[in-house]
Design a protein around this motif. Structure first.
Motif, PDB file in Angstrom:
ATOM      1  N   GLY A 102      43.918  40.649  26.377  1.00  0.00           N
ATOM      2  CA  GLY A 102      43.967  40.232  27.944  1.00  0.00           C
ATOM      3  C   GLY A 102      42.677  39.245  28.316  1.00  0.00           C
ATOM      4  N   TYR A 103      42.710  39.144  29.877  1.00  0.00           N
ATOM      5  CA  TYR A 103      41.511  38.769  30.586  1.00  0.00           C
ATOM      6  C   TYR A 103      41.594  38.913  31.697  1.00  0.00           C
ATOM      7  N   VAL A 104      40.205  38.738  32.381  1.00  0.00           N
ATOM      8  CA  VAL A 104      40.322  38.679  33.727  1.00  0.00           C
ATOM      9  C   VAL A 104      39.753  37.308  34.367  1.00  0.00           C
ATOM     10  N   LEU A 105      40.459  36.823  35.427  1.00  0.00           N
ATOM     11  CA  LEU A 105      40.083  35.403  35.888  1.00  0.00           C
ATOM     12  C   LEU A 105      39.391  35.715  37.260  1.00  0.00           C
ATOM     13  N   TYR A 106      38.306  35.418  37.430  1.00  0.00           N
ATOM     14  CA  TYR A 106      37.638  35.286  38.767  1.00  0.00           C
ATOM     15  C   TYR A 106      37.949  33.910  39.259  1.00  0.00           C
ATOM     16  N   GLY A 107      38.790  33.637  40.050  1.00  0.00           N
ATOM     17  CA  GLY A 107      39.292  32.660  40.864  1.00  0.00           C
ATOM     18  C   GLY A 107      39.391  32.844  42.236  1.00  0.00           C
ATOM     19  N   PRO A 108      40.267  32.608  42.863  1.00  0.00           N
ATOM     20  CA  PRO A 108      40.307  32.699  44.434  1.00  0.00           C
ATOM     21  C   PRO A 108      40.481  34.292  44.587  1.00  0.00           C
ATOM     22  N   ILE A 109      41.255  34.627  43.935  1.00  0.00           N
ATOM     23  CA  ILE A 109      41.388  36.333  43.809  1.00  0.00           C
ATOM     24  C   ILE A 109      41.139  36.507  42.335  1.00  0.00           C
ATOM     25  N   THR A 110      41.069  37.952  42.111  1.00  0.00           N
ATOM     26  CA  THR A 110      40.726  38.193  40.649  1.00  0.00           C
ATOM     27  C   THR A 110      42.009  38.950  40.009  1.00  0.00           C
ATOM     28  N   THR A 111      42.449  38.472  39.053  1.00  0.00           N
ATOM     29  CA  THR A 111      43.502  38.794  38.456  1.00  0.00           C
ATOM     30  C   THR A 111      43.234  39.283  36.970  1.00  0.00           C
ATOM     31  N   MET A 112      44.026  40.328  36.467  1.00  0.00           N
ATOM     32  CA  MET A 112      43.895  40.658  34.914  1.00  0.00           C
ATOM     33  C   MET A 112      45.060  40.587  34.376  1.00  0.00           C
ATOM     34  N   VAL A 113      45.291  39.806  33.231  1.00  0.00           N
ATOM     35  CA  VAL A 113      46.427  39.423  32.502  1.00  0.00           C
ATOM     36  C   VAL A 113      46.465  40.472  30.951  1.00  0.00           C
ATOM     37  N   VAL A 114      47.362  41.338  30.923  1.00  0.00           N
ATOM     38  CA  VAL A 114      46.992  42.300  29.814  1.00  0.00           C
ATOM     39  C   VAL A 114      48.249  41.909  28.685  1.00  0.00           C
ATOM     40  N   ALA A 115      48.351  41.795  27.637  1.00  0.00           N
ATOM     41  CA  ALA A 115      49.401  41.782  26.541  1.00  0.00           C
ATOM     42  C   ALA A 115      49.043  42.966  25.726  1.00  0.00           C
ATOM     43  N   ASP A 116      50.341  43.632  25.467  1.00  0.00           N
ATOM     44  CA  ASP A 116      50.262  44.934  24.639  1.00  0.00           C
ATOM     45  C   ASP A 116      51.830  45.115  24.050  1.00  0.00           C
ATOM     46  N   GLU A 117      51.960  46.232  23.502  1.00  0.00           N
ATOM     47  CA  GLU A 117      53.048  46.642  22.852  1.00  0.00           C
ATOM     48  C   GLU A 117      54.468  46.357  23.954  1.00  0.00           C
ATOM     49  N   ALA A 118      54.276  46.309  25.088  1.00  0.00           N
ATOM     50  CA  ALA A 118      55.281  46.329  26.270  1.00  0.00           C
ATOM     51  C   ALA A 118      55.404  45.061  26.550  1.00  0.00           C
ATOM     52  N   GLY A 119      54.748  43.895  26.279  1.00  0.00           N
ATOM     53  CA  GLY A 119      54.629  42.414  26.693  1.00  0.00           C
ATOM     54  C   GLY A 119      53.612  42.231  27.539  1.00  0.00           C
ATOM     55  N   VAL A 120      53.679  41.443  28.495  1.00  0.00           N
ATOM     56  CA  VAL A 120      52.390  40.705  29.143  1.00  0.00           C
ATOM     57  C   VAL A 120      52.613  40.985  30.495  1.00  0.00           C
ATOM     58  N   ARG A 121      51.866  41.384  31.284  1.00  0.00           N
ATOM     59  CA  ARG A 121      51.673  41.786  32.786  1.00  0.00           C
ATOM     60  C   ARG A 121      50.641  40.983  33.269  1.00  0.00           C
ATOM     61  N   GLU A 122      50.642  40.818  34.387  1.00  0.00           N
ATOM     62  CA  GLU A 122      49.665  40.364  35.659  1.00  0.00           C
ATOM     63  C   GLU A 122      49.312  41.206  36.588  1.00  0.00           C
ATOM     64  N   GLU A 123      48.154  41.492  37.075  1.00  0.00           N
ATOM     65  CA  GLU A 123      47.750  42.311  37.875  1.00  0.00           C
ATOM     66  C   GLU A 123      46.709  41.797  38.767  1.00  0.00           C
ATOM     67  N   VAL A 124      46.611  41.944  40.221  1.00  0.00           N
ATOM     68  CA  VAL A 124      45.516  41.706  41.027  1.00  0.00           C
ATOM     69  C   VAL A 124      44.792  42.962  41.109  1.00  0.00           C
ATOM     70  N   VAL A 125      43.293  42.806  40.859  1.00  0.00           N
ATOM     71  CA  VAL A 125      42.245  43.633  40.990  1.00  0.00           C
ATOM     72  C   VAL A 125      41.446  43.465  42.053  1.00  0.00           C
ATOM     73  N   GLU A 126      41.512  44.562  42.964  1.00  0.00           N
ATOM     74  CA  GLU A 126      40.517  44.580  44.147  1.00  0.00           C
ATOM     75  C   GLU A 126      39.978  45.680  44.228  1.00  0.00           C
ATOM     76  N   ARG A 127      38.514  45.654  44.978  1.00  0.00           N
ATOM     77  CA  ARG A 127      38.088  46.824  45.371  1.00  0.00           C
ATOM     78  C   ARG A 127      38.622  47.794  46.469  1.00  0.00           C
ATOM     79  N   ALA A 128      38.710  49.031  46.203  1.00  0.00           N
ATOM     80  CA  ALA A 128      39.527  49.825  47.138  1.00  0.00           C
ATOM     81  C   ALA A 128      38.826  49.678  48.516  1.00  0.00           C
ATOM     82  N   PRO A 129      39.585  49.777  49.699  1.00  0.00           N
ATOM     83  CA  PRO A 129      39.001  49.854  50.860  1.00  0.00           C
ATOM     84  C   PRO A 129      37.945  50.537  51.310  1.00  0.00           C
ATOM     85  N   ASP A 130      37.815  51.587  50.631  1.00  0.00           N
ATOM     86  CA  ASP A 130      36.920  52.698  51.032  1.00  0.00           C
ATOM     87  C   ASP A 130      35.580  52.380  50.002  1.00  0.00           C
ATOM     88  N   GLY A 131      35.779  51.454  49.209  1.00  0.00           N
ATOM     89  CA  GLY A 131      34.432  51.096  48.241  1.00  0.00           C
ATOM     90  C   GLY A 131      34.421  52.025  47.269  1.00  0.00           C
TER      91      GLY A 131
END
Length: 298
Positions: free
Chosen positions: A131-160
């Motif tokens: 997989g990979y993380v993309l540091y673009g306008p938002i931070t996304t992570m693409v993961v490929a495994d036995e289940a397929g490929v998914r894309e997630e948005v990754v953010e710091r939690a509001p409480d830090g």
């Protein structure tokens, strides 16, 4: 949805957890470190910071037996044998800050990760996830495994404290109709056969090239098309590293229904000879890769 393999899940939990830290640290690390990596390339302070942070995170995972990155000469022993046995650990290979030359100009960068069920160097067929993380306008992570490929948005939690991850696409596949292309290297350095291929596809596709493989591949994954960093006249073995860049990206694209090639066949079938081995890389919609192989294959 997290991987059913606990070690794979832990690896990408670690990637997600470190992504906001890497991103937040980049503004102060846009300068040269004064060092070169194992490939003889100048290393920025941001490269070293990302490498150290990820290395510490991966080597702390019980199921990871070794770790190697583009910035390190050799693999780090994290404990436990690596191989295909039921009790053996995985090897993790990364490009900690892909496209770090874009740091000065504030363009896209990323992190590339491959999880291998074999000692490195290994074939792409030995990958169990990538997989990979993309540091673009938002931070996304693409993961490929036995289940397929998914894309997630990754953010710091509001409480830090920690991160929040939200799946935006749980079954990511290449669009059937390709739209974009992006080719690395200088045009005068392209071999004649690849130059002819480029002229042919540019009639039908839009140019999207930003100088960071992760960003350019993500365009292809989003819109369909083809990304290439071809063999060059000055670098006939290619520029991208097989273990850290080409294999993981090829795995992602193939799991998403696309194809990969080194010019003659799937990247995942390339027999490795060294950890820092280079290769040409072509990924995208299958029809475009078939045309590529017909144009440049021996």
């Amino acid at each position: 949805m997290a991987s059913s393999d606990p070690t794979v899940a832990a690896v990408f939990d670690a990637v997600a957890a470190t992504a906001p830290e890497i991103r937040a640290a980049l503004p102060g690390r846009r300068v040269e470190s004064g060092m070169e990596n194992a490939s003889g390339e100048s290393v920025l302070a941001g490269d070293l910071y990302a490498d150290e942070l990820l290395g510490d995170a991966f080597t702390a995972i019980d199921g990871v037996g070794s770790f190697v990155s583009e910035e390190r000469e050799e693999a780090v022993d994290a404990g436990g044998p690596v191989g295909g046995g039921p009790d053996d650990a995985y090897a993790v290979a990364i490009d900690p800050l892909d496209g770090s030359s874009n740091l000065r100009s504030n363009n896209a960068m990323g992190t590339v990760v491959g999880v291998y069920d074999a000692p490195l160097p290994a074939r792409g067929r030995d990958l169990v996830a990538a997989g990979y993380v993309l540091y673009g306008p938002i931070t996304t992570m693409v993961v490929a495994d036995e289940a397929g490929v998914r894309e997630e948005v990754v953010e710091r939690a509001p409480d830090g404290d920690g991160v929040e991850r939200s799946v935006v696409e749980g079954d990511l596949t290449l669009p059937a109709t390709p739209t974009v292309y992006g080719f690395g290297g200088r045009v005068p350095d392209w071999p004649a056969d690849f130059r002819a291929y480029a002229r042919a596809v540019e009639d039908d596709l839009k140019l999207r090239y930003g100088g960071a493989m992760v960003g350019d591949v993500n365009q292809v994954l989003t819109y369909g098309g083809v990304f290439a960093y071809p063999a060059l006249r000055s670098a006939p073995e290619g520029k991208l590293r097989l273990q850290f860049e080409a294999n993981p990206i090829a795995y992602v694209i193939e799991r998403a229904g696309g194809a990969s090639s080194d010019g003659t066949g799937s990247i995942l079938d390339v027999e490795p000879e060294a950890v820092h081995q280079r290769t040409p890389l072509y990924v995208g919609n299958e029809a475009l890769i078939d045309r590529l192989e017909a144009a440049v294959g021996d």
